[in-house]
Design a protein around this motif. Structure first.
Motif, PDB file in Angstrom:
ATOM      1  N   LEU A 116       0.826  -1.223   0.000  1.00  0.00           N
ATOM      2  CA  LEU A 116       0.000   0.000   0.000  1.00  0.00           C
ATOM      3  C   LEU A 116       0.851   1.260   0.000  1.00  0.00           C
ATOM      4  O   LEU A 116       0.542   2.234  -0.695  1.00  0.00           O
ATOM      5  CB  LEU A 116      -0.947  -0.017   1.195  1.00  0.00           C
ATOM      6  CG  LEU A 116      -2.096  -1.029   1.069  1.00  0.00           C
ATOM      7  CD1 LEU A 116      -2.751  -1.287   2.422  1.00  0.00           C
ATOM      8  CD2 LEU A 116      -3.129  -0.562   0.054  1.00  0.00           C
ATOM      9  N   ASP A 117       1.932   1.263   0.767  1.00  0.00           N
ATOM     10  CA  ASP A 117       2.804   2.446   0.798  1.00  0.00           C
ATOM     11  C   ASP A 117       3.523   2.658  -0.535  1.00  0.00           C
ATOM     12  O   ASP A 117       3.802   3.791  -0.929  1.00  0.00           O
ATOM     13  CB  ASP A 117       3.848   2.303   1.915  1.00  0.00           C
ATOM     14  CG  ASP A 117       3.296   2.714   3.271  1.00  0.00           C
ATOM     15  OD1 ASP A 117       2.058   2.750   3.402  1.00  0.00           O
ATOM     16  OD2 ASP A 117       4.084   3.008   4.180  1.00  0.00           O
ATOM     17  N   ALA A 118       3.827   1.549  -1.224  1.00  0.00           N
ATOM     18  CA  ALA A 118       4.593   1.659  -2.470  1.00  0.00           C
ATOM     19  C   ALA A 118       3.796   2.332  -3.582  1.00  0.00           C
ATOM     20  O   ALA A 118       4.378   3.009  -4.437  1.00  0.00           O
ATOM     21  CB  ALA A 118       5.030   0.268  -2.926  1.00  0.00           C
ATOM     22  N   ILE A 119       2.470   2.156  -3.573  1.00  0.00           N
ATOM     23  CA  ILE A 119       1.650   2.638  -4.693  1.00  0.00           C
ATOM     24  C   ILE A 119       1.892   4.115  -4.975  1.00  0.00           C
ATOM     25  O   ILE A 119       2.015   4.526  -6.135  1.00  0.00           O
ATOM     26  CB  ILE A 119       0.159   2.352  -4.413  1.00  0.00           C
ATOM     27  CG1 ILE A 119      -0.108   0.843  -4.513  1.00  0.00           C
ATOM     28  CG2 ILE A 119      -0.740   3.111  -5.378  1.00  0.00           C
ATOM     29  CD1 ILE A 119      -1.488   0.430  -4.025  1.00  0.00           C
ATOM     30  N   GLN A 120       1.997   4.913  -3.922  1.00  0.00           N
ATOM     31  CA  GLN A 120       2.161   6.361  -4.126  1.00  0.00           C
ATOM     32  C   GLN A 120       3.516   6.700  -4.750  1.00  0.00           C
ATOM     33  O   GLN A 120       3.710   7.798  -5.264  1.00  0.00           O
ATOM     34  CB  GLN A 120       1.987   7.091  -2.806  1.00  0.00           C
ATOM     35  CG  GLN A 120       2.990   6.699  -1.732  1.00  0.00           C
ATOM     36  CD  GLN A 120       2.581   7.179  -0.350  1.00  0.00           C
ATOM     37  OE1 GLN A 120       2.250   8.343  -0.196  1.00  0.00           O
ATOM     38  NE2 GLN A 120       2.593   6.282   0.626  1.00  0.00           N
ATOM     39  N   HIS A 121       4.455   5.740  -4.720  1.00  0.00           N
ATOM     40  CA  HIS A 121       5.789   5.980  -5.289  1.00  0.00           C
ATOM     41  C   HIS A 121       5.935   5.410  -6.701  1.00  0.00           C
ATOM     42  O   HIS A 121       6.976   5.582  -7.333  1.00  0.00           O
ATOM     43  CB  HIS A 121       6.869   5.358  -4.388  1.00  0.00           C
ATOM     44  CG  HIS A 121       6.914   5.943  -3.009  1.00  0.00           C
ATOM     45  ND1 HIS A 121       7.439   7.188  -2.738  1.00  0.00           N
ATOM     46  CD2 HIS A 121       6.479   5.446  -1.817  1.00  0.00           C
ATOM     47  CE1 HIS A 121       7.339   7.432  -1.440  1.00  0.00           C
ATOM     48  NE2 HIS A 121       6.767   6.388  -0.861  1.00  0.00           N
ATOM     49  N   LEU A 122       4.916   4.704  -7.200  1.00  0.00           N
ATOM     50  CA  LEU A 122       4.982   4.088  -8.521  1.00  0.00           C
ATOM     51  C   LEU A 122       4.226   4.940  -9.530  1.00  0.00           C
ATOM     52  O   LEU A 122       3.366   5.742  -9.162  1.00  0.00           O
ATOM     53  CB  LEU A 122       4.367   2.676  -8.473  1.00  0.00           C
ATOM     54  CG  LEU A 122       4.936   1.700  -7.437  1.00  0.00           C
ATOM     55  CD1 LEU A 122       4.135   0.406  -7.435  1.00  0.00           C
ATOM     56  CD2 LEU A 122       6.407   1.422  -7.694  1.00  0.00           C
ATOM     57  N   ASP A 123       4.512   4.729 -10.812  1.00  0.00           N
ATOM     58  CA  ASP A 123       3.736   5.413 -11.850  1.00  0.00           C
ATOM     59  C   ASP A 123       2.529   4.549 -12.220  1.00  0.00           C
ATOM     60  O   ASP A 123       2.187   4.372 -13.389  1.00  0.00           O
ATOM     61  CB  ASP A 123       4.609   5.682 -13.080  1.00  0.00           C
ATOM     62  CG  ASP A 123       5.166   4.392 -13.677  1.00  0.00           C
ATOM     63  OD1 ASP A 123       5.071   3.335 -13.008  1.00  0.00           O
ATOM     64  OD2 ASP A 123       5.691   4.446 -14.810  1.00  0.00           O
ATOM     65  N   PHE A 124       1.881   3.992 -11.208  1.00  0.00           N
ATOM     66  CA  PHE A 124       0.802   3.034 -11.439  1.00  0.00           C
ATOM     67  C   PHE A 124      -0.169   3.094 -10.263  1.00  0.00           C
ATOM     68  O   PHE A 124       0.159   2.656  -9.164  1.00  0.00           O
ATOM     69  CB  PHE A 124       1.388   1.613 -11.567  1.00  0.00           C
ATOM     70  CG  PHE A 124       0.372   0.542 -11.878  1.00  0.00           C
ATOM     71  CD1 PHE A 124      -0.185   0.437 -13.134  1.00  0.00           C
ATOM     72  CD2 PHE A 124      -0.015  -0.369 -10.901  1.00  0.00           C
ATOM     73  CE1 PHE A 124      -1.112  -0.561 -13.425  1.00  0.00           C
ATOM     74  CE2 PHE A 124      -0.937  -1.362 -11.169  1.00  0.00           C
ATOM     75  CZ  PHE A 124      -1.488  -1.458 -12.449  1.00  0.00           C
ATOM     76  N   MET A 125      -1.345   3.645 -10.480  1.00  0.00           N
ATOM     77  CA  MET A 125      -2.370   3.684  -9.438  1.00  0.00           C
ATOM     78  C   MET A 125      -3.458   2.676  -9.811  1.00  0.00           C
ATOM     79  O   MET A 125      -4.222   2.883 -10.743  1.00  0.00           O
ATOM     80  CB  MET A 125      -2.968   5.094  -9.337  1.00  0.00           C
ATOM     81  CG  MET A 125      -4.096   5.217  -8.318  1.00  0.00           C
ATOM     82  SD  MET A 125      -3.679   4.680  -6.624  1.00  0.00           S
ATOM     83  CE  MET A 125      -2.607   6.009  -6.091  1.00  0.00           C
TER      84      MET A 125
END
Length: 481
Positions: A116-125
């Motif tokens: 969950l924390d990683a999502i905000q750091h990826l170019d993928f929501m």
């Protein structure tokens, strides 16, 4: 449609069981349907070095888990057109194997939080986070508790797939409170509480938007006390958002026409199938005879797989005019059973007590019959691979075995295998005897081969069902939960 698969293993990176096969093949089929699907896994020590060398560092950040401030790295790799993310923390994942450590609760709590924390750091929501088995099942709980109110996360739906209900990720309540920063309200009877502790899987079943499991029959079975593993009441109460979607197999990966592990390639040629058998007999040290049916077991040697039935009638099975090959590892009692049988009946049975994927393919290709007398079987992959390699399954009618193997009917000529209903050693023995007898009737065998040829156990249909489920969850009128 953007979907993030959260799972603890995937072929070809790391595998302990059938879950890895699903995560390695289903995304490719979904991608053919236009779904943008990506996979997020732990970065284990056992991932082959040539994959590690291809990984790119995407981001590194500090993650809060209870009172802990922890390092979390995300690496990325594109394999066969699918983007894989790997959660990197050497303290938790730089160890041999995947599971069975004393701190597994903490390791997979970190994994769930990191997803969950990683999502905000990826170019993928993602629009949907699809969580597989207990290791990923606290993601829906954490999402509801800590993320759902954040605007950029608010649209996300969560799905949990049960691959095997027996494994529930049950640990102490204190561990859950520590790792997940959840209040007491999450630990009442109708929440995470399980056997005096708390369960990852139960949390996922309660807090996700939808639940799937890996065959329609297993979806029905787990709502009964016999198969429900103490969660049958909960699952009955959630039946309106529970469905079974049968697993498939990767038809490119499992193809006897092109499998590099086979010396002889074939599709529907019984002559080449028999040549494969003779090669296998020679390799295993069994008498080389194309006319003797060769019966295979490629399995984990554990009670779930019905091996106590074989134990009960092993002498009668060895008295049949047939040969046997067993490949797998597991419980000592079953390893010793098959080693004893191989020593006592060296012309009848070969026991290969190890994990050997190339040999497994040769056994699928060289065997005439494939035995799966399981106590329970959520889906089963062995019977699907066996039919792909034209080995006729003998199964107990449970879970996915019942959904994928149609019993042979001598009057109509319909059917793709042999089956028995009751968990009974003599019912199994009778069914094996019948299969061995019918093997010697060429017309029957040709009909079975023709029937199997018509079946499609690829991921195509199942992927369409998953894609429709994701669309329904995202559509405004979906009122699920």
């Amino acid at each position: 449609m953007k979907v993030l698969f959260a799972a603890s293993e995937a072929v070809p990176f790391v595998k302990t069981g059938g879950l890895a096969d699903v995560i390695g093949s289903l995304p490719k089929e979904l991608a053919k349907l236009g779904v943008d699907v990506r996979v997020i896994l732990p970065k284990y020590h056992d991932i082959p070095e040539h994959f590690v060398e291809q990984m790119e560092q995407v981001v590194a950040f500090q993650l809060q888990m209870g009172w802990r401030n922890l390092f979390c790295g995300i690496r990325q790799l594109v394999h066969e057109g699918i983007t894989y993310y790997f959660i990197d923390n050497e303290y938790y994942f730089n160890r041999t194997g995947c599971y069975g450590y004393g701190d597994d609760a903490e390791r997979y709590a970190f994994y769930c939080r990191a997803v969950l924390d990683a999502i905000q750091h990826l170019d993928f929501m993602p629009d949907v986070i699809h969580c597989h088995d207990w290791q990923a099942s606290m993601i829906p709980v954490l999402y509801r508790a800590h993320f759902s109110y954040q605007p950029e996360y608010a649209h996300i739906k969560t799905v949990v797939t049960i691959h095997n209900l027996r494994y529930q990720g049950t640990f102490s309540k204190d561990a859950f409170k520590d790792y997940f920063a959840l209040g007491d309200e999450h630990f009442g009877g109708y929440a995470l509480e399980m056997h005096g502790g708390a369960s990852f899987l139960k949390g996922g079943l309660l807090y996700s938007d939808y639940i799937t499991t890996v065959s329609p029959t297993y979806a029905e079975e787990i709502q009964t006390p016999y198969f429900g593993e103490n969660l049958d009441g909960l699952l009955r109460s959630q039946a309106h958002r529970l469905t079974g979607i049968i697993n498939g197999i990767d038809y490119e990966e499992f193809d006897p026409m092109s499998d590099p592990r086979l010396e002889i390639h074939f599709r529907d040629s019984l002559v080449k199938k028999q040549q494969s058998k003779m090669k296998l007999q020679e390799r295993l040290g069994l008498p080389v005879n194309k006319d003797v049916p060769l019966i295979a077991l490629v399995t984990r040697l554990v009670d779930q797989k019905g091996l106590s039935l074989i134990d009960r009638v092993i002498s009668e099975l060895m008295a049949l005019d047939a040969q046997w090959v067993v490949l797998g590892t597991g419980d000592q009692q079953f390893e010793q059973l098959f080693q004893w049988a191989a020593n006592t009946f060296p012309d009848k049975l070969s026991a290969q007590i190890r994990f050997d994927e190339p040999l497994a393919r040769q056994i699928y290709a060289g065997s005439d019959l494939f035995l799966m007398p399981s106590l329970f079987e959520p889906c089963g992959i062995g019977q699907l691979i066996a039919m792909r390699y034209r080995s006729v399954p003998i199964v107990r009618e449970t879970g996915g075995l019942k959904d994928t193997v149609q019993p042979y009917n001598e009057e109509t000529g319909e059917g793709t295998g042999f089956s028995f209903a009751n968990y009974n050693a003599h019912d199994m023995l009778y069914t094996v005897e019948r299969a061995v007898q019918l093997y010697r009737e060429p017309e029957v065998w040709s009909r079975l081969m023709a029937n199997i040829k018509k079946k499609d156990f690829s991921w195509r249909k199942s992927a369409q069902q998953y894609a429709a489920l994701y669309e329904n969850l995202q559509s405004a009128e979906a009122a699920i939960g």
